[in-house]
Write an enzyme that holds these catalytic residues in place. Structure first.
Site, PDB file in Angstrom:
ATOM      1  N   GLY A 151      -1.446   6.566   9.451  1.00  0.00           N
ATOM      2  CA  GLY A 151      -0.518   7.436  10.139  1.00  0.00           C
ATOM      3  C   GLY A 151      -0.069   8.623   9.315  1.00  0.00           C
TER       4      GLY A 151
ATOM      5  CB  VAL B 164      -7.920   8.211   1.290  1.00  0.00           C
ATOM      6  CG1 VAL B 164      -8.414   8.281  -0.154  1.00  0.00           C
ATOM      7  CG2 VAL B 164      -6.453   7.810   1.319  1.00  0.00           C
TER       8      VAL B 164
ATOM      9  CG  ASP C  68       2.540  -2.623  -0.513  1.00  0.00           C
ATOM     10  OD1 ASP C  68       2.730  -3.819  -0.216  1.00  0.00           O
ATOM     11  OD2 ASP C  68       1.729  -1.899   0.091  1.00  0.00           O
TER      12      ASP C  68
END
Length: 533
Positions: free
Chosen positions: A26, A30, A139
């Site tokens: 979103g 890459v 993360d």
């Protein structure tokens, strides 16, 4: 209104020649690209044009990119350059040829203890360097650990301890521990990170710190050792409860060849109270090495290239010892008494009456306990639902401007967020947490009832060609995070719905009378404030 920036040449992006797409989400894409100026291939992260039009985000992007670029640590993917080209923000990073740890585990299963501890040590170096600069990764998970391909072309599954070189990737969502919940370089929304590896405090209102990353790293160590995540993915409510209240089974009970000393290392790394954990990633790594050494397992030498980063390796680390778990000895029963064969009818009558009274009392007490437990369970479910909804609220939504509504059947929590109580530009919305797979099932039912077709990506919602439909929301590695739908109801209202699989939550926003044109503006808002990809 300013004109839209020109669409970039699909084969070129400024001085870069585009060679292919490595992933999309979103926030942007890459790309694999060739840097003609420096004659090298790079990974180019290009954000969607809307981000460059947000002055606040542009400033934050440059500030965070500058900090990450200064992380001169061997196990952090270097950022060569960052900035803006043709109205799009970008990051130019080293292209890593290899495989992520998640893929390796799925192909080859758990790795041997020495290799596992060596890999965790390399990730710990990267984390300690980031934490020293005030960044929290948020993360840490196997898919964000990249292993460099072997120079001999061999399969990484067959590599031994000491032969790996690992990078901790996706520092794009790293941010200071005291910062808010606005969009990072690659993700937005409040639930930044994967709930399978999320520290307990992440489910509350407080800001995470370095110890939250330590918890996640301990979860990764557990998975690398056993091939299983500490808590099984699935029902979001059960997963959140497990992180808050349960302990995973000791790794050595799942894989008998593991040194039991590693159980203590993981247990402390996953302590519910951040103050009882290893306080740095380096401490966790050093303790794991000490546990292996104490068990006689050869350990690769610490990574000399990164040894100067982080705390002193073994200082103050307790060497875990093997613990024997002995059960209680069975108690001997007293010798049975010879039965009294005399007909004591009066005593028997009183005994029967006493038993009857006792049974009534016990039944009453049991009903009270059951009723109390049911109330407690209801309260716990409501609290859990509130936490899940809070995690999934878009970044611009003010919870103080939302109303708590009575949940419908199967719902744990429901918030209605009127637009007149929200900041300017935030649409009217409803955010709901459901138990089990309820959120996914309700989303699927909506798609079927409205005969919505599948779109290629969320960005197609509200477009001139395919304004209505649904699409999977994936991360840069094409892993499905949830789904987004866009539709216009019978009254001409534009509606957006989305589901996050790991949280079990549904989001819904609408623009009254917006029609298909309204879908485009809603989707732009969603991409900037609610998308987690």
């Amino acid at each position: 209104m300013s004109a839209e920036p020109p669409a970039p040449d699909p084969e070129h992006f400024g001085p870069y020649r585009v060679l292919g797409v490595l992933g999309s989400g979103g926030m942007g894409r890459v790309l694999r690209a060739h840097d003609a100026e420096h004659e090298r291939e790079v990974a180019l992260k290009v954000l969607h044009p809307q981000w460059a039009q947000d002055e606040g985000y542009r400033g934050r992007f440059r500030r965070e990119a500058r900090i990450v670029a200064r992380l001169n640590e061997p196990h952090v993917i270097p950022i060569h350059r960052y900035g803006e080209i043709d109205g799009q923000l970008f990051l130019d990073m080293r292209l890593v040829e290899g495989e992520d740890l998640d893929s390796l585990l799925r192909r080859g299963g758990p790795v041997d203890p020495a290799r596992a501890v060596d890999l965790i040590g390399q990730v710990a170096h990267a984390l300690d360097a980031a934490h020293a600069m005030g960044l929290v990764h948020r993360d840490v998970k196997p898919s964000n650990v990249l292993l460099v391909a072997r120079s001999d072309g061999g399969d990484l599954v067959t590599s031994a301890a000491g032969e790996d070189f690992a990078y901790l990737a996706d520092f794009g969502i790293a941010r200071g521990g005291d910062e808010g919940t606005g969009p990072g370089l690659t993700a937005t929304g409040t639930a930044v990170g994967s709930t399978e590896y999320m520290a307990p405090e992440r489910f509350g209102p407080g800001a995470p710190d370095a110890r939250s990353d330590v918890y996640s790293l301990a979860c990764v160590l557990y998975e690398v050792l056993t091939g299983r995540r500490p808590f099984a993915p699935g029902d979001p409510l059960a997963l959140m409860y497990a992180h808050l209240h349960e302990e995973p089974p000791p790794a050595s009970t799942l894989r008998s060849s593991l040194p039991p000393g590693l159980d203590d290392v993981v247990r402390r790394g996953m302590a519910k109270d951040p103050g009882r954990r290893w306080q740095t990633a380096g401490e966790l790594s050093a303790a794991a090495r000490a546990a292996l050494a104490a068990s006689g397992v050869p350990v690769p030498r610490p990574d000399a290239a990164a040894a100067t980063v982080g705390p002193d390796g073994g200082a103050g680390v307790r060497t875990p010892t093997r613990r024997e778990h002995l059960g209680d000895a069975p108690s001997e029963r007293p010798p049975a008494q010879a039965p009294d064969r005399k007909p004591w009818l009066t005593r028997l009558t009183w005994a029967v009456a006493a038993i009857a009274v006792l049974a009534v009392l016990l039944l009453t007490a049991l009903l009270v306990v059951i009723d109390g437990r049911a109330d407690d369970a209801t309260a716990d479910a409501s609290e859990a639902g509130a936490r899940l909804v809070a995690l999934s609220l878009p970044a611009g939504v003010d919870p103080a401007g939302c109303n708590v509504e009575p949940p419908a059947e199967g719902e744990l929590r429901r918030l209605s967020c009127p637009s007149d109580s929200q900041p300017e530009g935030v649409p009217t919305g409803r955010y709901t947490a459901l138990g089990g797979a309820g959120a996914a099932e309700e989303f699927a039912a909506h798609v079927e009832a409205n005969d919505l077709r599948q779109l290629q990506e969320p960005g197609d919602c509200g477009s001139s060609d395919t304004p209505q439909g649904w699409a999977e929301v994936t991360d840069a590695d094409d892993r499905v995070l949830g789904r987004l739908s866009c539709a216009v109801d019978d009254d001409g209202d534009a509606e957006l719905r989305w589901v996050w699989d790991d949280l079990g939550t549904l989001g819904f926003v609408e623009q009254r009378g917006g029609g298909e044109d309204g879908l485009s503006s809603l989707r732009s808002w969603w991409s900037s404030e609610a998308d987690r990809s």
